[in-house]
Design a protein around this motif. Structure first.
Motif, PDB file in Angstrom:
ATOM      1  N   LEU A  19      -1.311  -9.939 -12.442  1.00 38.89           N
ATOM      2  CA  LEU A  19      -0.332  -8.554 -13.208  1.00 38.89           C
ATOM      3  C   LEU A  19      -1.453  -8.083 -14.080  1.00 38.89           C
ATOM      4  O   LEU A  19      -2.013  -6.961 -14.315  1.00 38.89           O
ATOM      5  CB  LEU A  19       0.212  -9.588 -14.391  1.00 38.89           C
ATOM      6  CG  LEU A  19       1.309  -8.558 -16.045  1.00 38.89           C
ATOM      7  CD1 LEU A  19       1.643  -7.351 -14.979  1.00 38.89           C
ATOM      8  CD2 LEU A  19       1.449  -9.610 -16.876  1.00 38.89           C
ATOM      9  N   PRO A  20      -3.060  -8.434 -13.977  1.00 40.63           N
ATOM     10  CA  PRO A  20      -3.961  -8.027 -14.739  1.00 40.63           C
ATOM     11  C   PRO A  20      -4.902  -7.083 -14.185  1.00 40.63           C
ATOM     12  O   PRO A  20      -4.532  -6.351 -14.286  1.00 40.63           O
ATOM     13  CB  PRO A  20      -5.018  -9.523 -15.303  1.00 40.63           C
ATOM     14  CG  PRO A  20      -3.827 -10.396 -15.742  1.00 40.63           C
ATOM     15  CD  PRO A  20      -3.390 -10.231 -14.517  1.00 40.63           C
ATOM     16  N   ASP A  21      -4.862  -8.215 -12.366  1.00 47.52           N
ATOM     17  CA  ASP A  21      -5.190  -6.767 -11.701  1.00 47.52           C
ATOM     18  C   ASP A  21      -4.322  -5.241 -11.102  1.00 47.52           C
ATOM     19  O   ASP A  21      -4.571  -3.694 -11.444  1.00 47.52           O
ATOM     20  CB  ASP A  21      -5.349  -7.651 -10.443  1.00 47.52           C
ATOM     21  CG  ASP A  21      -6.385  -8.690  -9.492  1.00 47.52           C
ATOM     22  OD1 ASP A  21      -6.553  -8.348 -10.431  1.00 47.52           O
ATOM     23  OD2 ASP A  21      -5.707  -9.401  -9.054  1.00 47.52           O
ATOM     24  N   GLY A  22      -2.965  -5.559 -11.551  1.00 47.79           N
ATOM     25  CA  GLY A  22      -1.992  -4.455 -11.317  1.00 47.79           C
ATOM     26  C   GLY A  22      -2.792  -3.681 -12.970  1.00 47.79           C
ATOM     27  O   GLY A  22      -1.650  -2.244 -12.946  1.00 47.79           O
ATOM     28  N   VAL A  23      -2.099  -4.196 -14.063  1.00 47.16           N
ATOM     29  CA  VAL A  23      -2.589  -3.358 -15.288  1.00 47.16           C
ATOM     30  C   VAL A  23      -3.892  -2.938 -14.951  1.00 47.16           C
ATOM     31  O   VAL A  23      -3.705  -1.621 -15.686  1.00 47.16           O
ATOM     32  CB  VAL A  23      -2.685  -4.535 -16.885  1.00 47.16           C
ATOM     33  CG1 VAL A  23      -2.906  -3.878 -17.930  1.00 47.16           C
ATOM     34  CG2 VAL A  23      -1.140  -5.114 -16.753  1.00 47.16           C
ATOM     35  N   ARG A  24      -5.323  -3.229 -14.918  1.00 45.30           N
ATOM     36  CA  ARG A  24      -6.219  -2.108 -14.339  1.00 45.30           C
ATOM     37  C   ARG A  24      -6.289  -1.465 -14.045  1.00 45.30           C
ATOM     38  O   ARG A  24      -6.559  -0.401 -13.607  1.00 45.30           O
ATOM     39  CB  ARG A  24      -7.279  -2.850 -13.965  1.00 45.30           C
ATOM     40  CG  ARG A  24      -7.828  -4.334 -14.986  1.00 45.30           C
ATOM     41  CD  ARG A  24      -9.124  -4.843 -14.828  1.00 45.30           C
ATOM     42  NE  ARG A  24      -8.794  -6.123 -13.770  1.00 45.30           N
ATOM     43  CZ  ARG A  24      -8.711  -7.208 -13.750  1.00 45.30           C
ATOM     44  NH1 ARG A  24      -8.443  -8.028 -15.045  1.00 45.30           N
ATOM     45  NH2 ARG A  24      -8.625  -8.236 -12.738  1.00 45.30           N
ATOM     46  N   ASP A  41      -5.983  -2.224  -3.377  1.00 49.59           N
ATOM     47  CA  ASP A  41      -4.831  -2.538  -2.268  1.00 49.59           C
ATOM     48  C   ASP A  41      -3.301  -2.108  -2.060  1.00 49.59           C
ATOM     49  O   ASP A  41      -2.776  -1.910  -3.657  1.00 49.59           O
ATOM     50  CB  ASP A  41      -4.720  -3.509  -1.940  1.00 49.59           C
ATOM     51  CG  ASP A  41      -4.713  -5.171  -3.029  1.00 49.59           C
ATOM     52  OD1 ASP A  41      -4.108  -5.465  -3.692  1.00 49.59           O
ATOM     53  OD2 ASP A  41      -5.491  -6.719  -2.244  1.00 49.59           O
ATOM     54  N   ARG A  42      -2.584  -2.833  -1.349  1.00 52.62           N
ATOM     55  CA  ARG A  42      -1.398  -1.828  -1.708  1.00 52.62           C
ATOM     56  C   ARG A  42      -0.465  -3.208  -2.457  1.00 52.62           C
ATOM     57  O   ARG A  42       0.279  -3.138  -3.546  1.00 52.62           O
ATOM     58  CB  ARG A  42      -0.255  -2.548  -0.252  1.00 52.62           C
ATOM     59  CG  ARG A  42      -0.856  -1.577   0.880  1.00 52.62           C
ATOM     60  CD  ARG A  42      -0.398  -0.681   0.536  1.00 52.62           C
ATOM     61  NE  ARG A  42       1.047  -0.378   0.981  1.00 52.62           N
ATOM     62  CZ  ARG A  42       1.755   0.861   0.803  1.00 52.62           C
ATOM     63  NH1 ARG A  42       1.186   2.377   0.407  1.00 52.62           N
ATOM     64  NH2 ARG A  42       3.275   0.771   1.426  1.00 52.62           N
ATOM     65  N   PRO A  43      -0.676  -4.410  -2.375  1.00 51.44           N
ATOM     66  CA  PRO A  43      -0.191  -5.462  -3.725  1.00 51.44           C
ATOM     67  C   PRO A  43      -0.790  -5.146  -4.695  1.00 51.44           C
ATOM     68  O   PRO A  43       0.146  -4.796  -6.250  1.00 51.44           O
ATOM     69  CB  PRO A  43      -0.998  -6.840  -3.326  1.00 51.44           C
ATOM     70  CG  PRO A  43      -0.532  -7.038  -1.690  1.00 51.44           C
ATOM     71  CD  PRO A  43      -1.432  -5.440  -1.782  1.00 51.44           C
ATOM     72  N   VAL A 190      -0.497   4.338  -2.793  1.00 50.77           N
ATOM     73  CA  VAL A 190       1.325   3.619  -3.866  1.00 50.77           C
ATOM     74  C   VAL A 190       2.671   3.753  -3.095  1.00 50.77           C
ATOM     75  O   VAL A 190       3.997   3.625  -3.769  1.00 50.77           O
ATOM     76  CB  VAL A 190       0.585   4.449  -5.374  1.00 50.77           C
ATOM     77  CG1 VAL A 190      -0.571   3.744  -5.719  1.00 50.77           C
ATOM     78  CG2 VAL A 190       0.985   5.364  -5.092  1.00 50.77           C
ATOM     79  N   ALA A 191       2.383   5.041  -2.398  1.00 51.23           N
ATOM     80  CA  ALA A 191       3.665   5.910  -1.488  1.00 51.23           C
ATOM     81  C   ALA A 191       4.417   3.896  -1.116  1.00 51.23           C
ATOM     82  O   ALA A 191       3.882   3.586  -0.497  1.00 51.23           O
ATOM     83  CB  ALA A 191       3.572   6.470  -0.180  1.00 51.23           C
ATOM     84  N   GLY A 192       5.789   3.969  -1.399  1.00 46.22           N
ATOM     85  CA  GLY A 192       6.677   2.500  -1.045  1.00 46.22           C
ATOM     86  C   GLY A 192       6.153   1.456  -1.223  1.00 46.22           C
ATOM     87  O   GLY A 192       6.682   0.285  -0.788  1.00 46.22           O
ATOM     88  N   VAL A 193       5.409   1.015  -2.378  1.00 46.28           N
ATOM     89  CA  VAL A 193       4.869  -0.044  -2.787  1.00 46.28           C
ATOM     90  C   VAL A 193       5.819  -0.744  -3.495  1.00 46.28           C
ATOM     91  O   VAL A 193       6.387  -1.872  -3.550  1.00 46.28           O
ATOM     92  CB  VAL A 193       3.459   0.251  -3.254  1.00 46.28           C
ATOM     93  CG1 VAL A 193       2.519   0.561  -2.776  1.00 46.28           C
ATOM     94  CG2 VAL A 193       3.657   0.706  -4.685  1.00 46.28           C
ATOM     95  N   VAL A 194       6.877  -0.263  -4.631  1.00 51.38           N
ATOM     96  CA  VAL A 194       7.809  -0.210  -5.407  1.00 51.38           C
ATOM     97  C   VAL A 194       8.613  -0.730  -4.732  1.00 51.38           C
ATOM     98  O   VAL A 194       9.688  -0.172  -3.986  1.00 51.38           O
ATOM     99  CB  VAL A 194       7.519   0.042  -6.997  1.00 51.38           C
ATOM    100  CG1 VAL A 194       8.419  -0.485  -7.606  1.00 51.38           C
ATOM    101  CG2 VAL A 194       6.514   0.928  -8.186  1.00 51.38           C
TER     102      VAL A 194
END
Length: 273
Positions: A19-24, A41-43, A190-194
């Motif tokens: 989660l911290p990686d994502g927030v950053r 990266d994609r994750p 970021v295309a298609g990642v969520v």
């Protein structure tokens, strides 16, 4: 203008991101707020785009603050609205407005996808881009001025709601099944990642939270807040589908255009009734 996200580092091998990686990732790519991106990266993009509304919350609060202070110091609602509209542009280095202008030029070019994408990468702004910028910024300022004239609370809530909805539109545009228009840049990253279920859950949660925040102003205000989020996302979805058909996918510029359109639509809906 060029797609300023196209100079990002290459994508390393995939693995789970924290989660911290994502927030950053969210704050580092969508704002100028201090957030050192530790992974690209994609994750990390998946978690980061899911956290995009959090970046919108920070931008909205920081945008509303100077507008409210001006009102409390005796300024008029128009000046407060103008400052509130200018703040997100400063907090994003104008990248979303840049994306809006580039996307408008690409859509208005009547050129095939490849040629339209080349137009979008140019450093100048064409007539469609200028018109889009003028209309969007005038609409946002006019809507916020009307809301600030009602009360500073209305204006501040509107600024926050619009900013969160703008980044939520980006989250939805990054959902599974939405392709990238070209191999490089933020669009490709970021295309298609969520996952679709995550995007849907975030949209529902944001609409409910917007209603809850506006509820102290009365049930009609809460209903308007919900409508503002949902109708703004609908407007962004229509633009997204148009861009995917026109450009064969999304780019960083398209994400910026979606943010500006959804913010504008949310503010307009909040003035109704």
């Amino acid at each position: 203008m060029t797609d300023s996200f196209d100079d990002q580092p290459p994508v390393p091998p995939a693995e789970r991101a924290s989660l911290p990686d994502g927030v950053r990732f969210a704050f580092g790519t969508l704002t100028v707020l201090p957030a050192r991106i530790t992974r690209w990266d994609r994750p990390a993009a998946r978690t980061g785009m899911a956290c995009a509304p959090l970046a919108g919350l920070a931008v909205g609060l920081l945008a509303a603050l100077p507008g409210v202070l001006l009102l409390l110091l005796g300024s008029g609602p128009l000046l407060a609205a103008a400052v509130t509209v200018a703040a997100p542009a400063a907090l994003t280095r104008g990248l979303h407005l840049d994306g809006l202008a580039d996307t408008a030029d690409g859509l208005g070019s009547a050129q095939p996808a490849e040629a339209a994408l080349r137009i979008m990468k140019k450093s100048d702004i064409g007539p469609f881009g200028v018109i889009a910028l003028v209309v969007v910024m005038l609409a946002q300022t006019a809507a916020l001025a009307e809301l600030y004239a009602g009360s500073w609370i209305q204006g501040a809530l509107a600024a926050v709601t619009a900013a969160v909805t703008a980044r939520l539109a980006m989250t939805l545009a990054a959902r599974e099944g939405v392709p990238a228009a070209r191999p490089g840049g933020l669009g490709a990253a970021v295309a298609g990642v969520v996952p679709r279920r995550v995007a849907t859950a975030l949209a529902a949660a944001t609409a409910l939270l917007a209603a809850a925040a506006a509820l102290p102003l009365g049930p009609p205000a809460a209903a308007r807040a919900t409508a503002a989020v949902l109708l703004a996302l609908l407007a962004a979805e229509l633009l997204l589908r148009r861009c995917v058909r026109r450009f064969d996918g999304v780019t960083g510029d398209v994400f910026g255009a979606l943010a500006e359109l959804s913010a504008t639509a949310a503010l307009i809906v909040l003035t109704l009734g």
